[in-house]
Design an enzyme around this catalytic site. Sequence first.
Site, short mmCIF file in Angstrom:
data_model
loop_
_atom_site.label_atom_id
_atom_site.label_comp_id
_atom_site.label_asym_id
_atom_site.label_seq_id
_atom_site.Cartn_x
_atom_site.Cartn_y
_atom_site.Cartn_z
N TYR A 82 54.91 79.49 32.28
CA TYR A 82 56.30 80.44 31.96
C TYR A 82 57.05 79.29 30.88
O TYR A 82 57.55 79.83 30.02
CB TYR A 82 57.21 80.58 32.94
N LYS A 115 65.15 81.49 29.59
CA LYS A 115 65.89 82.49 30.60
C LYS A 115 67.03 81.57 31.22
O LYS A 115 68.12 82.09 31.66
CB LYS A 115 64.96 82.78 31.71
P1 NAD Z 1 57.87 94.94 27.80
O1 NAD Z 1 56.87 94.44 27.07
O2 NAD Z 1 58.08 96.35 28.23
O3 NAD Z 1 59.69 94.73 27.13
C1 NAD Z 1 59.96 93.53 26.45
C2 NAD Z 1 60.55 94.50 25.19
O4 NAD Z 1 61.07 93.37 24.53
C3 NAD Z 1 59.30 95.19 24.49
O5 NAD Z 1 60.16 96.59 24.40
C4 NAD Z 1 59.45 94.56 23.08
O6 NAD Z 1 59.36 95.42 21.95
C5 NAD Z 1 61.02 93.82 23.07
N1 NAD Z 1 60.88 93.03 21.99
C6 NAD Z 1 60.51 91.71 21.87
N2 NAD Z 1 60.95 91.06 20.58
C7 NAD Z 1 61.97 91.91 20.21
C8 NAD Z 1 62.71 92.01 19.17
N3 NAD Z 1 62.59 91.08 18.03
N4 NAD Z 1 63.77 93.00 18.99
C9 NAD Z 1 63.79 93.97 19.74
N5 NAD Z 1 62.82 94.16 20.85
C10 NAD Z 1 62.02 92.97 21.11
O7 NAD Z 1 58.19 94.07 29.22
P2 NAD Z 1 59.09 93.97 30.40
O8 NAD Z 1 58.44 93.05 31.41
O9 NAD Z 1 59.69 95.09 30.85
O10 NAD Z 1 60.40 93.02 29.87
C11 NAD Z 1 61.57 93.28 29.80
C12 NAD Z 1 62.48 92.11 30.17
O11 NAD Z 1 62.44 91.98 31.69
C13 NAD Z 1 62.39 90.79 29.58
O12 NAD Z 1 63.35 90.21 29.49
C14 NAD Z 1 61.47 90.07 30.56
O13 NAD Z 1 61.54 88.49 30.53
C15 NAD Z 1 62.14 90.48 31.81
N6 NAD Z 1 61.34 90.18 33.10
C16 NAD Z 1 59.99 90.65 33.14
C17 NAD Z 1 59.45 90.40 34.31
C18 NAD Z 1 58.18 91.02 34.56
O14 NAD Z 1 57.33 90.70 35.67
N7 NAD Z 1 57.39 92.00 33.82
C19 NAD Z 1 59.63 89.66 35.44
C20 NAD Z 1 61.30 89.13 35.25
C21 NAD Z 1 61.88 89.65 33.94
#
Ligand code: NAD
Length: 255
Positions: free
Chosen positions: A155, A162
């Site tokens: 990570y 984060k």
């Molecule tokens: P996802 O890929 O669906 O979403 C990530 C989003 O970030 C995408 O829509 C992408 O277009 C956007 N993004 C990246 N660069 C960008 C920019 N310059 N401007 C605008 N948007 C931008 O994946 P997700 O898992 O739904 O991620 C959403 C959040 O949840 C993130 O912060 C991720 O770290 C967090 N998260 C995810 C998990 C997991 O296991 N999936 C766990 C904990 C936290």
Amino acid sequence: MLLKGRNGIIFGVANKRSIAFACAQAAAEQGARVILTYQGERLAEGVRELAAGLPNGAIALPCDVGSDAALDEAFVAITKEMPSVDFAVHSLAFAQREELEGEFVQTSRAGFAIAHEISAYSLAAIAQRLLPLMPNGGALVTMSYLGAVRVVPHYNVMGVAKAALEASVRYLAADLGPRNIRVNAISAGPIRTLAASGISDFSTVLTLAKTRSPLRRGIEASEVGDAAVFLVSDLSRAITGDVLYVDGGFHITSF
Ligand code: NAD
């Protein structure tokens, strides 16, 4: 209906698996009108279709958080559609793929900067621009992960970003509390999404979550969406600056 008549912006929808979309669905089901934002034209059509499938007149607009100019442009369009906003969900992050493979010690200067700018600074950048749209208060929620406070293999720089994001939640909560704007984070367990596919060995993380968490199962994006509804609704009106774990209890375990 917990959010009847409320207006919300959900930042970071890429596709139907996005945690942001689950938040948009949950909020819309609770009566909110939502704007979904997506990063760029490549995602436009898909996200517009997703918005069209939601109740209460949801729409989709572009918002790239990578520059002040792009954010300002996005907020002009957002303000036109939604001059008054009750809540926002920040659900976006980015790190270069090579930073999520090897060791943290090899993190590049550029890789560190971009991960922090997109994944952590963007929360403050969005909060600044929300202030004029929330004259009577509101709620802001962001998405974090256990890697902020514990070492999770691969990570790497995203864990450090984060940690900055969770600290930003506390500083923003202190700044905005007097304006009746609450700021919280959800620390979600692992979910298969586009962003997660960039983390090497993500299936091990998923298996461990399923086998070692107190609830002995993985979590679903809809469960994060429901927690986000709680955090932007009046049910959580005395909660700010906090991190709510939605991970089946995984974070309390040792081994
Ligand atoms: P996802 O890929 O669906 O979403 C990530 C989003 O970030 C995408 O829509 C992408 O277009 C956007 N993004 C990246 N660069 C960008 C920019 N310059 N401007 C605008 N948007 C931008 O994946 P997700 O898992 O739904 O991620 C959403 C959040 O949840 C993130 O912060 C991720 O770290 C967090 N998260 C995810 C998990 C997991 O296991 N999936 C766990 C904990 C936290």
